[in-house]
Structure formats: structure tokens, C-alpha cells
Write a protein that holds these residues in place. Structure first.
Motif, PDB file in Angstrom:
ATOM      1  N   ILE A  75      25.268  49.722  27.673  1.00  0.00           N
ATOM      2  CA  ILE A  75      24.363  48.806  28.375  1.00  0.00           C
ATOM      3  C   ILE A  75      24.522  47.395  27.826  1.00  0.00           C
ATOM      4  O   ILE A  75      24.649  46.425  28.581  1.00  0.00           O
ATOM      5  N   ALA A  76      24.528  47.276  26.479  1.00  0.00           N
ATOM      6  CA  ALA A  76      24.659  45.961  25.849  1.00  0.00           C
ATOM      7  C   ALA A  76      26.008  45.329  26.170  1.00  0.00           C
ATOM      8  O   ALA A  76      26.090  44.130  26.488  1.00  0.00           O
ATOM      9  N   LEU A  77      27.084  46.119  26.105  1.00  0.00           N
ATOM     10  CA  LEU A  77      28.423  45.617  26.400  1.00  0.00           C
ATOM     11  C   LEU A  77      28.531  45.173  27.857  1.00  0.00           C
ATOM     12  O   LEU A  77      29.096  44.113  28.155  1.00  0.00           O
ATOM     13  N   SER A  78      27.982  45.970  28.758  1.00  0.00           N
ATOM     14  CA  SER A  78      28.017  45.636  30.184  1.00  0.00           C
ATOM     15  C   SER A  78      27.262  44.341  30.453  1.00  0.00           C
ATOM     16  O   SER A  78      27.724  43.477  31.216  1.00  0.00           O
ATOM     17  N   TYR A  79      26.107  44.213  29.828  1.00  0.00           N
ATOM     18  CA  TYR A  79      25.303  43.004  30.025  1.00  0.00           C
ATOM     19  C   TYR A  79      26.048  41.774  29.513  1.00  0.00           C
ATOM     20  O   TYR A  79      26.163  40.760  30.217  1.00  0.00           O
ATOM     21  N   MET A  80      26.577  41.862  28.293  1.00  0.00           N
ATOM     22  CA  MET A  80      27.240  40.704  27.699  1.00  0.00           C
ATOM     23  C   MET A  80      28.559  40.373  28.394  1.00  0.00           C
ATOM     24  O   MET A  80      28.968  39.210  28.439  1.00  0.00           O
ATOM     25  N   SER A  81      29.236  41.387  28.945  1.00  0.00           N
ATOM     26  CA  SER A  81      30.527  41.164  29.610  1.00  0.00           C
ATOM     27  C   SER A  81      30.364  40.606  31.013  1.00  0.00           C
ATOM     28  O   SER A  81      31.059  39.659  31.398  1.00  0.00           O
ATOM     29  N   VAL A  82      29.471  41.212  31.781  1.00  0.00           N
ATOM     30  CA  VAL A  82      29.325  40.839  33.191  1.00  0.00           C
ATOM     31  C   VAL A  82      28.237  39.789  33.393  1.00  0.00           C
ATOM     32  O   VAL A  82      28.492  38.722  33.971  1.00  0.00           O
ATOM     33  N   ILE A  83      27.028  40.077  32.928  1.00  0.00           N
ATOM     34  CA  ILE A  83      25.914  39.161  33.170  1.00  0.00           C
ATOM     35  C   ILE A  83      26.056  37.884  32.348  1.00  0.00           C
ATOM     36  O   ILE A  83      25.942  36.776  32.877  1.00  0.00           O
ATOM     37  N   ALA A  84      26.312  38.022  31.022  1.00  0.00           N
ATOM     38  CA  ALA A  84      26.382  36.848  30.149  1.00  0.00           C
ATOM     39  C   ALA A  84      27.691  36.087  30.320  1.00  0.00           C
ATOM     40  O   ALA A  84      27.686  34.874  30.547  1.00  0.00           O
ATOM     41  N   SER A  85      28.831  36.778  30.197  1.00  0.00           N
ATOM     42  CA  SER A  85      30.127  36.096  30.242  1.00  0.00           C
ATOM     43  C   SER A  85      30.445  35.523  31.621  1.00  0.00           C
ATOM     44  O   SER A  85      31.075  34.469  31.721  1.00  0.00           O
TER      45      SER A  85
END
Length: 297
Positions: free
Chosen positions: A214-224
Motif C-alpha cells: 500500500i505504501a509503495l503503491s501510494y508513493m509510486s503512483v500517487i506521490a511520484s
């Protein structure tokens, strides 16, 4: 009406999504070493953006000078900024304190925007910037105690602060017309390259648990992708100093998201701080009526 709605929704989305990022960094670092987490983030973001560019047939620039400037802007505002934030939190600085340091960006950007971009910052805006800092401090209710690891974390946060500040200025000056998709591909790739050698200096560990995904997905797609696209959109359509003033609200968003995600309590100082920050934001972004009349004349 649609334009006014967009001018409200875009900054609000940026504030909430970006502030939440500090919370998801903390979540992900529970299951992974910092640079391994960051490298995975950039690689995933790179693949997603490359796929989007292929689907929409976005054309990459063939101008090497333009690619160079896009890469430098990305290394500053994406790569070094995240290296600073990830290591800051990994060394024990709380997401709230890290976001507080990053929220000093309006002062840094306003000063250098005057020197390098020729932007004028009124006395009203300067007062708003200082008032916003006071409000941010109240939101976080900071302690005076700091240990050795937190001091290292503090220095990494300072790296993140100056990297993002100079990155925004560089983006405005040299890459204001950058294609958000192809530019994102270049910037995430450049960021992944500079993180790669840092893996040598850490004990690499990754636990692909549900929370880490969840954290990786958020930081990769939503944040990056999402947050950076919103930021570049705002930089393209507004003065850097005013866009940067939104960073004062990051600790506010972080405090609220942490309440729901990490079960952190909200106290009275948070609500007082939020009110002060909102007043400061109004001072920073409010146009002088006299100047508006002059311009119309």
C-alpha cells in the motif's frame, strides 16, 4: 465557474495527497530500508509513466539541452528531495517534524524567487510567510529534545528542503513547458539512477507485506506521478512563491492523515495552528486591490 473550481480543487488535492505522503513513508519504512524503498518507488513510477506515455503516444523531446534541464529539475525536486525525506524519517524524525522543516520552503523560495526569477514579494506576503511558520509550529507542538539520530534526520530534512526549493525554481525557469508524462519518465529515471549507488551503503531489506505494498503503491503512483504533476501544473500557471506557500499546509495535512492512518491524536494546538495557517495563506495569495485597479486602468 469551472476555472474557479479548478483553482480550488488542484491546490487542495496537492495539499492532501502530498501531506499524506509523509505518513506513507513512515508506514513503508517499517518494512523496508530507506533507499530500497525509494528505488522500488522510482522504478515502479518509471514503468507506469512509460506505459502511459506509450498508450497516449506522448512524444519525447529530442533536444538534449531540454532533456538535461528536465533531468536536473527532477534530480533536485524528486530525487534529492525524497532522499532527504526518506532518510530523515528513517533516522527517527517524525513525519510531522519532517513536514514542518519542508514547510519552511516558502521562505526559501520567496527569497530566491526575488533574486533569480524577478518575482516581487509584498510585505503582506512576507508577514503571511512568517505567520504561517508560527501556525505550523503550533500544529506540531514541537519538543525541544533531539537525539543524535534525530539530528542526522534533521540534516537530511534540510537537504530535502533546499532540494525541493531549488528544484521548483529550476523547473519554473527552464522546464515550465515540460510535458508532464514524458517529463515524468525522464525525471523518475534520473532519480532512480542517483539512488542506485546509495544502496551499497545500506543493509537492504524489503518485506512485501500488505502495508508495504500500500505504501509503495501510494508513493509510486500517487506521490511520484499525481502529486508532482499537480505541483508542476501549479508552477506553470502561477508565481513560484505563491505556489510554494502551499507547503505550509503539509504539516496540517500530515497531522490529519496521521490521525486516521497511524492513530495519532489531534489536539487543540492543531486546530489553532490550522486557523493561523489559513489566515497566513490568505495573506500570501491575496492580490493587492490597488494593484488590480492599476492593472485594469
Amino acid at each position: 465557474m469551472l476555472l474557479k473550481l479548478k483553482s480550488f480543487i488542484v491546490p487542495l488535492s496537492f495539499i492532501i495527497l502530498s501531506g499524506a505522503g509523509f505518513v506513507f513513508i513512515k508506514m513503508g519504512l517499517t518494512y523496508s530500508s530507506s533507499m530500497a524503498f525509494l528505488e522500488l518507488r522510482y522504478l515502479l513510477a518509471f514503468v507506469v509513466l512509460l506505459l502511459v506515455a506509450f498508450i497516449f503516444k506522448a512524444k519525447f523531446s529530442k533536444n538534449l539541452n531540454e532533456i538535461f534541464h528536465i533531468s536536473i529539475a527532477g534530480i533536485l525536486s524528486v530525487g534529492l528531495f525524497s532522499i532527504g525525506c526518506f532518510n530523515s524519517i528513517d533516522y527517527g524524525l517524525s513525519p510531522a517534524l519532517c513536514s514542518l522543516i519542508i514547510s519552511l520552503q516558502p521562505i526559501v523560495v520567496s527569497f530566491f524567487a526575488m533574486k533569480f526569477l524577478g518575482e516581487e514579494v509584498s510585505k503582506r506576503a512576507w508577514f503571511g510567510l512568517i505567520l504561517g511558520l508560527i501556525g505550523v509550529g503550533l500544529v506540531l507542538g514541537l519538543d525541544g529534545e533531539i537525539n543524535k539520530n534525530e539530528l542526522i534526520g534533521f540534516l537530511f530534512a534540510i537537504l530535502g528542503l533546499f532540494s525541493m526549493s531549488f528544484g521548483n525554481l529550476y523547473q519554473k525557469k527552464y522546464c515550465s513547458n515540460m510535458n508532464l508524462i514524458t517529463g515524468g519518465v525522464i525525471q523518475t529515471f534520473a532519480s532512480a539512477i542517483i539512488v542506485l549507488p546509495l544502496l551499497y551503503f545500506e543493509d537492504i531489506r524489503v518485506d512485501f507485506s500488505g502495508e508495504f505494498i500500500i505504501a509503495l503503491s501510494y508513493m509510486s503512483v500517487i506521490a511520484s506521478i499525481g502529486v508532482m504533476s499537480l505541483l508542476y501544473y501549479m508552477i506553470r500557471h502561477g508565481e513560484v512563491s505563491k505556489v510554494s506557500s502551499l507547503f505550509y499546509l503539509l504539516p496540517v495535512a500530515s497531522a490529519i492523515v496521521a490521525y486516521f492512518v497511524l492513530d495519532k491524536s489531534l489536539e487543540l494546538n492543531v486546530f489553532i495552528g490550522i486557523i493561523i495557517v489559513l489566515i497566513a495563506m490568505n495573506l500570501i495569495n491575496k492580490k493587492e486591490q490597488f494593484q488590480a485597479i492599476v492593472n485594469k486602468g
